[in-house]
Design a protein around this motif. Structure first.
Motif: not given
Length: 389
Positions: A155-162, A177-178
């Motif tokens: 989730d953290t990686s996805r958010a960073r990429y977004f 969500k986190l």
């Protein structure tokens, strides 16, 4: 050498006592059911020794056979693991060289039979992201998400990429969500700080700042700067709404925060926006009387006007202690210009140029001298300003 000597001694002892043993061979009788065995003692001992060595040989052959069978069965898997290590190493080197296509291919192959497939999947996702291959990146992250321990990391990686893609709304959905709290990991808290700043959600940022401070997620000076920026922005936004909102925001601040010059100045600006100039003067007067600072001196010309006699008199009385303060002299010069007192402004700009000459101070002095008709002095000041560029 000692081991060899022991063997030689044993052989010599055997040679010496063998005639005695042969001469007195003894007798062994073994009966098992209908079977009977009669032999000498020497033959029986030799037979036992041979039988023992036969058992050892049979055991060795059985172990060898089993190893061959098992190794032939699991050999392909060993080959795959060895290949996975090779791909992982190649992928790591490609990442170090920022060869993203090669890194993605190698890490994806290494994830199939690697010892730590999560490592390969995250690395492959990163390589895919740098190539702009969002579909492949999301595929790798989805595979990594199948491992329960990797859920937050995914989730953290996805958010960073977004965030890097500018898709802040999608990143915000993940951060919500986190739900960053005092129990959240440091990466999650840093992610929330970055996202809230980019979204300019100062209220959400204000709520987690105490957690950021307690967990020491940011450096002290960075935290102080962020806190000041957040509170200042909230005060200015509240002033655009109503007096009640401004007061609510001001009271939301801690006692120590309400003593910070930047926040006092922001509050005074907000009061001026709401046409509450007298209230702004009151808080500025109190602050200036208790703790006059360069920050306050720099802001005063924008907060008071020519008719504010009381606070101007207080500022004048501070000259005995702040005569060599460049910010104080600059403040006096600007206040004099508000009253169109060019002669007094010239004196203060001269003091500024004496204490800390700069392009701006020489230029301001030259402009005042122009107004007073002092053309020669103005020309010299313009030259000094040009030198300071």
């Amino acid at each position: 050498m000692i081991k060899t000597l022991v063997y030689v001694l044993l052989i010599l002892i055997g040679l010496c006592i063998s005639p005695l043993i042969i001469g007195q061979s003894g007798y062994v009788y073994i009966a098992i059911g209908e079977y009977q065995i009669e032999t000498s003692l020497v033959a029986a001992i030799v037979g036992l020794i041979v039988f023992y060595f036969m058992l050892q040989l049979a055991e060795w052959l059985l172990v060898l056979l089993l190893n061959i069978i098992l190794s032939s069965r699991y050999l392909p898997e060993k080959w795959r693991k060895k290949a996975a290590k090779k791909y992982t190493l190649a992928g790591a080197l490609a990442i170090a060289e920022e060869d993203w296509p090669a890194a993605e291919i190698a890490m994806a192959k290494g994830a199939k039979q690697g010892e730590i497939p999560l490592l390969n999947l995250f690395a492959a996702a990163r390589a895919a992201h740098y190539q702009g291959k969002t579909t492949a990146r999301d595929h790798y992250l989805t595979q990594a998400e199948k491992n329960p321990i990797a859920k937050i990391a995914v989730d953290t990686s996805r958010a960073r990429y977004f965030i890097k893609q500018g898709e802040l709304a999608k990143a915000r959905a993940i951060v919500d969500k986190l739900s960053p709290t005092s129990k959240s990991s440091t990466p999650v808290l840093k992610l929330a700080v970055d996202l809230y700043q980019q979204q300019q959600d100062w209220s959400a940022l204000k709520l987690i700042l105490p957690i950021i401070a307690k967990r020491k997620v940011l450096e002290e000076d960075e935290l102080e700067s962020l806190s000041t920026k957040t509170n200042t922005t909230l005060l200015m936004d509240a002033a655009k709404t109503s007096e009640a909102e401004l007061e609510k925001c001001w009271q939301w601040l801690s006692k120590d925060e309400r003593k910070q010059d930047e926040l006092v100045i922001a509050y005074a600006h907000g009061l001026n926006i709401l046409k509450l100039h007298d209230k702004a003067l009151k808080i500025l007067y109190k602050r200036l009387k208790t703790a006059p600072t360069p920050v306050l001196f720099s802001a005063l010309p924008d907060l008071i006007n020519a008719d504010d006699i009381d606070i101007r008199q207080l500022i004048d009385r501070l000259e005995t202690t702040h005569a060599n303060d460049v910010n104080y002299q600059t403040c006096l010069a600007k206040l004099a210009m508000q009253q169109r007192n060019a002669k007094q402004a010239k004196e203060h700009w001269q003091n500024v140029c004496r204490i800390a000459p700069s392009h701006q101070s020489w230029l301001a002095l030259a402009q005042v001298q122009d107004q007073l008709g002092e053309n020669t002095s103005a020309a010299q000041s313009y030259r000094n300003a040009a030198i300071k560029i």
